[in-house]
Design a protein around this motif. Structure first.
Motif, short mmCIF file in Angstrom:
data_model
loop_
_atom_site.label_atom_id
_atom_site.label_comp_id
_atom_site.label_asym_id
_atom_site.label_seq_id
_atom_site.Cartn_x
_atom_site.Cartn_y
_atom_site.Cartn_z
N HIS A 66 0.80 -1.23 -0.08
CA HIS A 66 0.14 -0.05 0.05
C HIS A 66 0.80 1.29 0.08
O HIS A 66 1.62 1.41 0.96
CB HIS A 66 -1.05 0.01 1.29
CG HIS A 66 -1.75 0.92 1.03
ND1 HIS A 66 -3.11 0.98 1.99
CD2 HIS A 66 -2.03 2.28 0.88
CE1 HIS A 66 -3.66 2.00 1.83
NE2 HIS A 66 -3.20 2.82 1.33
N HIS A 92 -5.07 6.12 -5.36
CA HIS A 92 -6.40 6.29 -5.15
C HIS A 92 -7.25 6.48 -6.57
O HIS A 92 -6.88 7.18 -7.47
CB HIS A 92 -6.69 7.63 -4.44
CG HIS A 92 -5.98 7.68 -3.03
ND1 HIS A 92 -6.71 7.15 -2.15
CD2 HIS A 92 -5.03 8.47 -2.56
CE1 HIS A 92 -5.84 7.51 -0.67
NE2 HIS A 92 -4.91 8.36 -1.13
N GLU A 108 -6.44 1.70 -4.69
CA GLU A 108 -7.19 1.91 -3.42
C GLU A 108 -8.54 2.78 -3.70
O GLU A 108 -8.43 4.10 -4.05
CB GLU A 108 -6.29 2.96 -2.56
CG GLU A 108 -7.00 2.95 -1.07
CD GLU A 108 -6.08 3.92 0.00
OE1 GLU A 108 -5.06 4.47 -0.35
OE2 GLU A 108 -6.91 3.62 1.12
N HIS A 121 -11.78 2.89 2.46
CA HIS A 121 -10.80 2.51 1.38
C HIS A 121 -10.74 0.99 1.25
O HIS A 121 -10.62 0.35 2.35
CB HIS A 121 -9.67 3.47 1.81
CG HIS A 121 -9.66 4.87 1.40
ND1 HIS A 121 -8.55 5.67 2.00
CD2 HIS A 121 -10.62 5.76 0.93
CE1 HIS A 121 -9.04 6.97 1.60
NE2 HIS A 121 -10.20 6.83 1.15
N HIS A 143 -6.91 0.25 6.48
CA HIS A 143 -6.35 0.70 7.73
C HIS A 143 -7.82 0.93 8.36
O HIS A 143 -8.42 1.88 8.73
CB HIS A 143 -5.89 2.15 7.25
CG HIS A 143 -6.54 3.13 6.15
ND1 HIS A 143 -7.78 3.62 6.01
CD2 HIS A 143 -5.76 3.50 5.25
CE1 HIS A 143 -7.90 4.01 5.13
NE2 HIS A 143 -6.77 4.21 4.31
N ARG A 170 -8.84 3.30 11.42
CA ARG A 170 -8.89 4.70 11.34
C ARG A 170 -10.36 5.00 11.10
O ARG A 170 -10.75 6.17 10.89
CB ARG A 170 -8.09 5.32 10.07
CG ARG A 170 -7.55 6.44 9.80
CD ARG A 170 -6.31 6.75 8.98
NE ARG A 170 -7.02 7.27 7.76
CZ ARG A 170 -6.27 7.53 6.93
NH1 ARG A 170 -4.94 7.08 6.59
NH2 ARG A 170 -6.69 8.00 5.69
N ASP A 224 1.52 2.51 3.45
CA ASP A 224 0.39 3.88 2.95
C ASP A 224 1.34 5.13 2.96
O ASP A 224 0.91 6.01 3.38
CB ASP A 224 -0.60 4.04 4.05
CG ASP A 224 -1.72 4.69 3.46
OD1 ASP A 224 -1.72 5.22 2.21
OD2 ASP A 224 -2.68 4.97 4.11
MN MN Z 1 -6.44 5.28 2.51
#
Ligand code: MN
Ligand code: AMP
Ligand code: MN
Ligand code: MN
Length: 280
Positions: free
Chosen positions: A10, A42, A67, A78, A194, A197, A251
């Motif tokens: 990622h 993304h 993503e 995500h 994630h 989050r 990330d």
């Molecule tokens: Mn993300």
């Protein structure tokens, strides 16, 4: 004993909201000892071909990823897709749909910041975006740092650009069903990014994991720069309880902006099956 390969599944390039080109990102990953890297920009796959060429040169294994931005209940999620076919028509069209709302949203975000006394945010953020179709909150964050409103990009989200704060604009992304379906239609694995989050309570998280499982979700990120050690343990036990494979990714978005550099992932807690278990 041979060393375990190092996976980072990622990260982001200039094709979305990272600051390194796909080539520079791959070179950095290789120099930091990453053996298997997925680029997961993304809602975009435009960096994959360049990254794969760079990975061939650097002698590391490359995984095609993305993503996807998803709206679920009242939050944004995500979903990472790994080992996708970047030419899958449904995925390509789905990503185009997700991207298409970003420009209008960015204008509204700029209006919200202007009302809070910060003018010029649209143009300011756009200067940081190589791809204006992918204007993201990260680009606005860089503009706010540049203007001295906040010291660091990762601090921005405490004061701006999140629900209830200046610059936040609600947006309808893809559905969880569509995102998972597009990834599977492209032959990939769907990974909940994630999970620690997301602002949901325990029963909300259980509902999310249940629905993701029902839709055929394959894995959850247990190790990510967004997780504390305690969260990694928590999501390891969720992975076992719900029967998800475990993924790991930094990330990474670029030097000085991320909590963790490429490849800096600790080992998985015991008992998990990695997302790459059946790769060959
Ligand atoms: Mn993300
Ligand atoms: P967008 O897709 O435009 O909503 O932008 C989301 C991006 O903003 C994420 O991919 C992160 O790069 C960044 N971001 C959002 N929330 C945070 C946060 N709390 N901390 C750090 N970065 C964040
Ligand atoms: Mn990002
Ligand atoms: Mn990401």
């Amino acid at each position: 004993m041979t060393a375990q390969p190092r996976y980072d599944l990622h990260c982001h390039s200039t094709v979305s909201d990272g600051t390194l080109t796909p080539t520079a990102l791959v070179e950095r990953a290789a120099s930091r000892g990453v053996d298997v890297l997925a680029l997961t920009d993304h809602d975009e796959i435009a960096g994959l071909a360049e990254a794969r060429r760079a990975a061939d040169v650097a002698g590391i294994e490359f995984v095609d990823g993305t993503e996807l931005s998803v709206s679920w209940r009242d939050i944004t999620l995500h979903i990472v897709g790994l080992r996708i076919d970047p030419h899958s028509p449904a995925l390509v069209e789905g990503m185009r749909q997700i991207r298409s709302g970003r420009l209008d949203r960015a204008r509204l975000m700029a209006e919200s910041l202007a009302r809070a006394g910060i003018p010029g945010a649209f143009e300011g953020a756009a200067r940081f975006a190589a791809n204006v179709e992918l204007l993201s909150r990260t680009h606005f964050a860089r503009f706010l740092v540049e203007g001295g409103h906040v010291k660091e990009v990762r601090e921005v989200f405490k004061r701006y650009l999140t629900p209830g704060k200046p610059g936040y604009v609600e947006h309808a992304w893809a559905s969880l069903a569509d995102a998972t379906g597009w990834i599977h239609g492209a032959g990939g694995q769907a990974v909940l990014a994630h999970p620690g989050r997301y602002k949901v309570n325990r029963s909300g998280m259980q509902a999310l994991l249940t629905e993701f499982k029902e839709r055929g979700g394959d894995a959850i990120e247990v190790l990510t720069s967004s997780h504390t050690h305690a969260q990694s343990e928590e999501y390891a036990s969720y992975a076992l309880r719900y029967g998800f494979l475990a993924s790991c990714g930094s990330d990474y978005h670029g030097p000085g902006e991320s909590w963790m550099d490429l490849g800096d992932l600790p080992p998985f807690p015991p008992g998990l099956h990695p997302v790459w278990r059946d790769w060959r």
